[in-house]
Scaffold this motif. Structure first.
Motif: not given
Length: 563
Positions: A469-485
């Motif tokens: 979260p420190q690298s994306d403070p505005e939460a612009l992105f999301r990653i699938a925890s199982d697949t890495g998308f």
């Protein structure tokens, strides 16, 4: 020979070779100093004509010292022995050539003699002494009154104390014979010497003791080690009291000594420092040429063996095994091989080498206190190779050619290094990801995928992905925890921010402590979504005299915000 104290009549001590030392006035024969030298005045040999010769008055010394041959003083009148009596003329002088009538010779007192009474050492006498007590004998000089006393009537000389030649070896005295009533000198005064005769009363001593010497181990027989010198305070010019010989009383199994010079030498060729590095030698110096009855003194010599390179190095074992984790970083110590060399200093220096070329790139070896330290040069991977076997050699860099036969001066050992499988953290397929996404893409817009596997199993099923979260403070992105998308959560505007650098975390589900991170650089691609805009408000004017179609210069600036 020690003097015996004289009897109560104060007769002098008689030499064993002399039958008489006193004056025989009936025969008119005067003999002094025994068998070798003396004065003989024999009136029976005087010619009848007294006009030609007359016998001069004589002052002479009767000595009480036995077995000592006095020395003739230079420049004095000749002394004639009894053996020369029949062949030589008596001591006669013409009337016209009167010479001094003192006849002197140096004589001796044996040192260290101690008796209950003063010792008679000699007697002064002059032919002018009529025996009626009118003649007075006197002494002057060193020790008179304290060491030497004279009977003024008889001329008997006594020594009153024990003398030490090593303190003082001679005394110079002046003798005078005078008329007791008038004080007139009957004879001219003359000087004579009393020498203190040496006896063997001083043992040899070693002034520089104790001695310490070095000799190389394995030295040849007869190698010189050290010269010791003893001193003897007795008279070196008389007899054998100061003639020394040297001998070994302890240590003769390994060493010898020159009896005359005192040079200590090796007596065996194979003294090994590693077996015994120090020897204690006891040396004796004996006077009287080493004969029975001589005095002796001893000293010690500590002989230390210096080292030579006569021992090759050896590993304590011929095979060594070590293990190291595949996670170990370069520079980590893998293990140590111990070598031995009983020599010292530069003779015990050791050099270590890895003989196998391939393993020499992966591992390094350095020498430290007779140990070969194996250090990791490169990262290991258990899944690629799980063991290494190579040879390590130890050598002496300095070899003494005299002992090559004891070689070879090197040794080898086999080393086996086992690589331990470690539970490694997830491993991403790339060290850095570069993804892109178009601006204005409605959520959820796909950006791309990161991929990691468990290096122990090669599978990715137990990997969980997340965004730091420190690298994306505005939460612009999301990653699938199982697949890495990776997807966008909202529309991106390239004109506001072109690059987004986020950190993706891969965690091993069965061991959350095993974590890996990777940087994902996401570029926002441009879309034509912006109309041009003037940079400011412009105002124009036209002259009223302008003709139709006439062009007037006018510059207008506009900005286009798309790429």
């Amino acid at each position: 020979m020690r003097l015996k104290p004289p009897d109560s009549s104060a007769k002098p001590l008689i030499p064993k070779h002399s039958s008489e030392l006193s004056v025989n006035r009936e025969k008119r024969n005067n003999l002094t100093n025994g068998e070798v030298e003396g004065v003989i005045n024999d009136h029976s040999l005087v010619p009848s004509s007294e006009e030609e010769y007359t016998l001069q008055p004589q002052l002479y010394l009767e000595t009480g010292v036995g077995d000592v041959q006095p020395e003739r003083l230079r420049g004095l009148s000749k002394w004639v022995t009894e053996s020369e009596h029949s062949q030589s003329e008596p001591y006669l002088l013409p009337h016209s050539r009167r010479r001094r009538s003192w006849l002197w010779n140096q004589f001796f007192v044996i040192e260290e003699y101690r008796g209950p009474e003063p010792v008679l050492i000699g007697r002064l006498h002059t032919d002018m002494d009529k025996g009626d007590g009118s003649t007075k004998y006197m002494l002057e000089g060193e020790g008179v009154g304290s060491v030497f006393v004279i009977d003024s009537k008889t001329g008997n000389i006594h020594v009153t104390k024990s003398l030490d030649r090593e303190e003082k070896d001679e005394y110079r005295l002046v003798a005078t014979a005078t008329d007791r009533e008038t004080g007139r000198a009957l004879e001219p005064s003359s000087e004579f010497i009393i020498r203190v005769q040496d006896i063997n009363d001083n043992p040899p001593v070693f002034p520089n003791e104790p001695y310490v010497a070095m000799v190389p181990e394995m030295a040849n027989i007869g190698t010189s080690i050290i010269q010791v010198t003893a001193r003897d305070a007795d008279d070196p010019t008389y007899g054998n009291s100061a003639r020394l010989v040297y001998a070994i009383t302890h240590g003769q199994d390994f060493f010898s000594v020159d009896p005359q010079t005192g040079i200590l030498r090796t007596a065996v060729p194979d003294m090994d420092r590693e077996t015994q590095d120090e020897y204690l030698v006891v040396l004796q110096a004996k006077d009287m040429g080493g004969h029975l009855g001589g005095l002796s003194g001893t000293t010690t010599v500590t002989v230390r063996l210096s080292d030579v390179n006569d021992n090759p190095p050896h590993f304590r074992r011929s095979a060594w095994s070590f293990s190291v984790s595949e996670l170990a970083a370069p520079g980590v110590e893998v293990g140590r091989l111990t070598a031995t060399d009983p020599d010292l200093g530069e003779n015990a220096q050791l050099e270590f080498t890895i003989l196998d070329t391939e393993e020499a790139e992966i591992f390094n070896v350095t020498g430290r206190d007779k140990e070969a330290v194996i250090v990791l040069n490169k990262i290991l991977d258990y899944e690629t190779r799980n063991s290494y076997t190579f040879s390590v050699e130890v050598t002496n860099p300095i070899v003494d050619p005299r002992y090559i036969r004891k070689g070879p001066f090197k040794d080898q050992a086999t080393v086996r290094v086992m690589v331990l499988n470690a539970d490694e953290p997830p491993r991403f397929s790339q060290a850095l990801y570069h993804l892109d996404v178009s601006e204005n893409c409605p959520p959820v817009c796909s950006v791309g995928r990161v991929y990691a596997v468990d290096p122990d199993t090669g599978q990715s099923t137990n990997i969980r992905y997340s965004i730091d979260p420190q690298s994306d403070p505005e939460a612009l992105f999301r990653i699938a925890s199982d697949t890495g998308f990776i997807n966008t959560v909202m529309e991106l505007d390239r004109e506001q921010e072109q690059w987004h650098n986020i950190t993706v975390i891969a965690t091993q589900r069965d061991n959350p402590n095993l974590v890996s991170r990777v940087v994902v650089a996401i570029e926002t691609l441009d879309q034509n979504d912006n109309a041009p805009e003037l940079d400011r408000q412009y105002t124009t004017s036209v002259c009223d005299s302008s003709a139709p179609g006439q062009v007037r210069s006018c510059f207008v600036f506009a900005f286009i915000f798309d790429g």
